[in-house]
Write a protein that holds these residues in place. Structure first.
Motif, short mmCIF file in Angstrom:
data_model
loop_
_atom_site.label_atom_id
_atom_site.label_comp_id
_atom_site.label_asym_id
_atom_site.label_seq_id
_atom_site.Cartn_x
_atom_site.Cartn_y
_atom_site.Cartn_z
N PHE A 15 -1.49 0.88 -0.28
CA PHE A 15 -1.85 -0.08 0.75
C PHE A 15 -0.64 -0.46 1.60
O PHE A 15 -0.61 -1.51 2.23
CB PHE A 15 -2.43 -1.34 0.09
N ARG A 16 0.37 0.41 1.66
CA ARG A 16 1.57 0.09 2.43
C ARG A 16 1.25 -0.03 3.92
O ARG A 16 1.66 -0.99 4.57
CB ARG A 16 2.64 1.16 2.19
N ASP A 17 0.54 0.94 4.46
CA ASP A 17 0.24 0.91 5.90
C ASP A 17 -0.84 -0.11 6.21
O ASP A 17 -0.74 -0.85 7.20
CB ASP A 17 -0.21 2.28 6.37
N ALA A 18 -1.88 -0.18 5.40
CA ALA A 18 -3.03 -1.02 5.71
C ALA A 18 -2.73 -2.50 5.55
O ALA A 18 -3.09 -3.31 6.41
CB ALA A 18 -4.22 -0.62 4.83
N PHE A 19 -2.07 -2.87 4.44
CA PHE A 19 -1.91 -4.28 4.12
C PHE A 19 -0.46 -4.71 3.92
O PHE A 19 -0.20 -5.89 3.66
CB PHE A 19 -2.70 -4.62 2.85
N GLY A 20 0.48 -3.78 3.99
CA GLY A 20 1.87 -4.13 3.77
C GLY A 20 2.21 -4.38 2.31
O GLY A 20 3.23 -5.00 2.00
N ILE A 21 1.38 -3.88 1.39
CA ILE A 21 1.64 -4.00 -0.04
C ILE A 21 2.44 -2.78 -0.47
O ILE A 21 1.94 -1.65 -0.44
CB ILE A 21 0.31 -4.09 -0.83
N GLU A 22 3.68 -2.97 -0.86
CA GLU A 22 4.60 -1.86 -1.08
C GLU A 22 4.39 -1.16 -2.42
O GLU A 22 4.62 0.05 -2.52
CB GLU A 22 6.05 -2.35 -0.98
N GLU A 23 3.99 -1.86 -3.44
CA GLU A 23 3.84 -1.27 -4.77
C GLU A 23 2.47 -0.62 -4.91
O GLU A 23 1.50 -1.05 -4.27
CB GLU A 23 4.02 -2.32 -5.86
N PRO A 24 2.34 0.43 -5.74
CA PRO A 24 1.01 0.98 -6.02
C PRO A 24 0.07 -0.13 -6.53
O PRO A 24 0.43 -0.89 -7.43
CB PRO A 24 1.29 2.02 -7.11
N TYR A 25 -1.11 -0.22 -5.93
CA TYR A 25 -2.04 -1.32 -6.21
C TYR A 25 -3.08 -0.84 -7.23
O TYR A 25 -3.79 0.13 -7.01
CB TYR A 25 -2.73 -1.76 -4.93
N ARG A 26 -3.19 -1.55 -8.34
CA ARG A 26 -3.99 -1.12 -9.49
C ARG A 26 -5.30 -1.90 -9.55
O ARG A 26 -5.31 -3.14 -9.46
CB ARG A 26 -3.20 -1.31 -10.78
#
Length: 412
Positions: free
Chosen positions: A161-172
């Motif tokens: 979700f780095r591009d979509a939401f700016g969440i840098e870590e792998p989202y589980r």
């Protein structure tokens, strides 16, 4: 923004109606087989629609190419190295309307992943990796299975979700998968043992660092897997899915779609021999300004000084004749997918050059599509702009060399 579902032979989907056949007295045993040095690829196509606050935003197709190598076996676990390549094409956009379904796929991202998998399908993988998305699906019980036997197992999804939401870590996102052995099912004219998988997601995840983040997730996933006991692998899958993210910024983003994929055993490529054959054919056809090189991905044909009108993706008269001769070479290897990469000289802004180089790669892909050299799902386009020069941009000769298109015949 796409819900990029990259489901290899260990993540498969679509619950179909059951039918009954006599069960084998001893039942079926499902397990993975790991052969050191084995190489294969999985091709999947996802057709999805994206809704934002209930309104259709766009519809896209996502092409996933996963190249896998079994690098070794230890303690009954297969050690795997996989390259995940994603590309997409937009079919409908709420701003631009309906777009051509025959257009080529545009490169999106590439990921590398290293993991172990045991004979029952459980993965051991470092949490730094974004791929594969779905993990520990499918997994098997250590027993014989008869028709309508069921089992359950814990799994989880990992998202980028780095591009979509700016969440840098792998989202589980965790879930519990429910399995049913449904007996023999047909895929492309041949019967295989098959099992269905379904799982539901309903969670209120904790807040994470990002521009925005999910506060509620709800999803339904229905799957069927076609299994080959001799290979110890799935040969194909089909799926349907629907997942909704309620975000911290009050947007409601929903993804609905279907997908299919199949296992393809990679044919060995003798790169040196193939490069020599192609170079000889280029000389015979008197194609100018084309260099042939061996790369990690396969064989690359660099078309230097491919000429377009200034600031345009329209080729100058006479250039299509060069492409026609290149096409006759590519058609000798119809089983190999290709990547078409555009490059530019350093003369303009980075974003402009990236866009121009991508549009010029697309122009060549469109030519190959129109002349049936490759189908749309057998080639991907990329634009590098001026990021990969092969000569000095301070000279006219150097700029001429950098202003090129590369066509790579892929090994796997």
């Amino acid at each position: 923004m796409q819900y990029k579902i990259i489901k290899a032979v260990f993540s498969l989907i679509l619950l179909l109606g059951f039918f009954f056949i006599p069960a084998k007295a001893s039942g079926e045993v499902f397990e993975y087989k790991h052969i050191p040095g084995a190489r294969y690829r999985i091709l999947s196509v996802v057709d999805e629609a994206i809704f934002v606050n209930g309104i259709l935003s766009h519809r896209a197709e996502i092409l996933n190419r996963i190249a896998v190598e079994v690098t070794g076996v230890a303690d009954g676990k297969g050690q795997h190295r996989a390259i995940f390549q994603t590309s997409e094409r937009v079919i409908y956009d709420s701003i631009y309307g309906v777009q051509s379904a025959s257009t080529s796929f545009t490169w999106s991202r590439e990921y590398e992943s290293i993991f172990e998998r045991d004979r029952l399908g459980y993965l051991t993988i470092d949490p730094i990796y974004f791929m594969p998305v779905v993990r520990n699906v499918p997994v098997f019980p250590d027993r014989d299975l008869k028709i309508l036997d069921t089992w359950r197992a814990e799994g989880h999804e990992i998202h980028d979700f780095r591009d979509a939401f700016g969440i840098e870590e792998p989202y589980r996102i965790p879930f519990t998968a429910n399995y049913v052995y449904v007996g023999e099912r047909e895929w492309k004219g041949r019967s295989y043992p098959a099992f269905s998988v379904n799982y539901r997601i309903a969670s209120r995840p904790p807040a994470v660092r990002g521009r925005t983040y999910p506060v509620r997730i709800a999803g339904d996933f229905d799957q069927i897997v076609y299994w080959d006991h001799d290979m110890g692998q799935a040969v194909a899958y089909e799926e349907s899915f629907r997942i909704t993210f309620e975000m911290s910024d009050r947007r409601r983003i929903e993804f609905r779609g279907t997908a299919h994929a199949e296992f393809i055993e990679a044919e060995e490529m003798n790169k040196e021999q193939l490069a020599q054959e192609i170079a000889e054919e280029i000389n015979r056809l008197e194609i100018q300004d084309v260099n042939v090189t061996v790369t990690d991905e396969g064989i690359s044909l660099s078309l230097e000084n491919i000429q377009f009108y200034p600031d345009s993706n329209r080729m100058l008269p006479g250039e299509q004749e060069k492409l026609s001769r290149i096409a006759t070479i590519l058609m000798r290897y119809p089983e190999r997918d290709i990547v078409i990469s555009g490059h530019a000289a350093l003369a303009g802004s980075r974003d402009y050059l990236l866009q121009l180089s991508q549009e010029r790669a697309k122009a060549i892909a469109d030519y190959f599509l129109a002349n049936k050299v490759r189908a749309a799902d057998r080639m991907v386009i990329r634009g590098y702009g001026a990021e990969r020069p092969i000569a000095d941009n301070s000279t006219e000769e150097g700029m001429r060399k950098n202003r090129r298109v590369e066509i790579t015949i892929l090994e796997n």
